[in-house]
Scaffold this active site. Structure first.
Site, short mmCIF file in Angstrom:
data_model
loop_
_atom_site.label_atom_id
_atom_site.label_comp_id
_atom_site.label_asym_id
_atom_site.label_seq_id
_atom_site.Cartn_x
_atom_site.Cartn_y
_atom_site.Cartn_z
CD GLU A 118 9.29 6.46 -2.82
OE1 GLU A 118 9.79 7.10 -3.76
OE2 GLU A 118 8.58 6.98 -1.93
CD GLU A 157 4.33 6.79 -3.89
OE1 GLU A 157 5.14 6.63 -2.96
OE2 GLU A 157 4.09 5.89 -4.74
#
Length: 246
Positions: free
Chosen positions: A100, A120
């Protein structure tokens, strides 16, 4: 400026201390008029960053988790909207929050050893550092959905093919290549680079006519700048421009 995620013994996993330090640095440097570009990289050759420090997060309560994530949320927006370009130089793994962070940069230079992934969903949560939006914008909605839903990892060649990274270089050369590009950026007029970043970032989120209006507003400001006069003069005098940043 080169910013190094420096926890190589844990694949540069980001704990609260590292996040706080990076936030403080970015807040400070956002007002540095002499700054031209930032290169973010990870210490060692195994990982750019494996993401959040899950050992620190083990049994972390909701309040502590939320407090940490407030730092992350501010960092995501500050990185995206930082006044000067940010280049991610990725060697090895860029996973979860590490991926990210790379996605939040202006663009990515990856070594042939780079591996990207947002895993995730395999841990019972979602990417909370801008990954959902930035990945979809980088590689397209359908491909992003597959990566997010399955936790699929992308090697450097596929990441390049899908448009996630700008360039793939041999192992150990991502940092040097990113710095080389940073120097090229620094040779451009600083006001023009900053204005271009704002216009591209904001324009990509709206319709064409509104985006073009942003371009012209920035263009008209630059036409009145001393650097525009210097740029034209330097071209005609066959010399390098001396930017005044005004």
């Amino acid at each position: 400026m080169v910013v190094t995620l420096n926890r190589p013994d844990v694949m540069n996993a980001m704990n609260t201390k590292m996040l706080e330090e990076r936030l403080a640095l970015f807040r400070e440097q956002a007002y540095n008029s002499e700054l031209r570009c930032i290169v973010i990289t990870g210490a060692g050759d195994k990982a750019f960053s494996a993401g959040g420090d899950l050992k620190e997060r083990n049994n972390m309560g909701n309040k502590s988790w939320g407090n940490q994530h407030q730092i992350i949320e501010e960092l995501v927006l500050l990185t995206r909207d930082f006044p000067v370009p940010i280049i991610a130089a990725v060697e090895g793994y860029a996973l979860a929050g590490g991926c990210e962070l790379a996605l939040s940069s202006d663009f990515i230079i990856a070594s042939e050893t780079a591996v990207f992934g947002l895993s995730e969903a395999l841990r019972g949560i979602l990417p909370g550092g801008g990954g959902l939006q930035n990945l979809a914008r980088a590689i397209g909605v359908r491909r992003a959905k597959e990566v997010i839903y399955t936790g699929r990892k992308l090697d450097a060649s596929l990441a390049y093919e899908w448009g996630l990274v700008n360039e793939v270089v041999p192992k150990g050369q991502a940092r040097d290549k990113a710095i080389e590009i940073a120097f090229k950026i620094a040779a451009s007029a600083p006001m023009a680079v900053r204005a271009a970043k704002v216009s591209i970032n904001n324009g990509s989120e709206t319709d064409y006519h509104s985006a073009y209006a942003l371009d012209i507003a920035a263009y008209n400001l630059l036409v009145k700048s001393e650097d525009r006069l210097e740029g034209v003069a330097a071209f005609n005098e066959k010399r390098k421009p001396k930017w005044k940043n005004q």
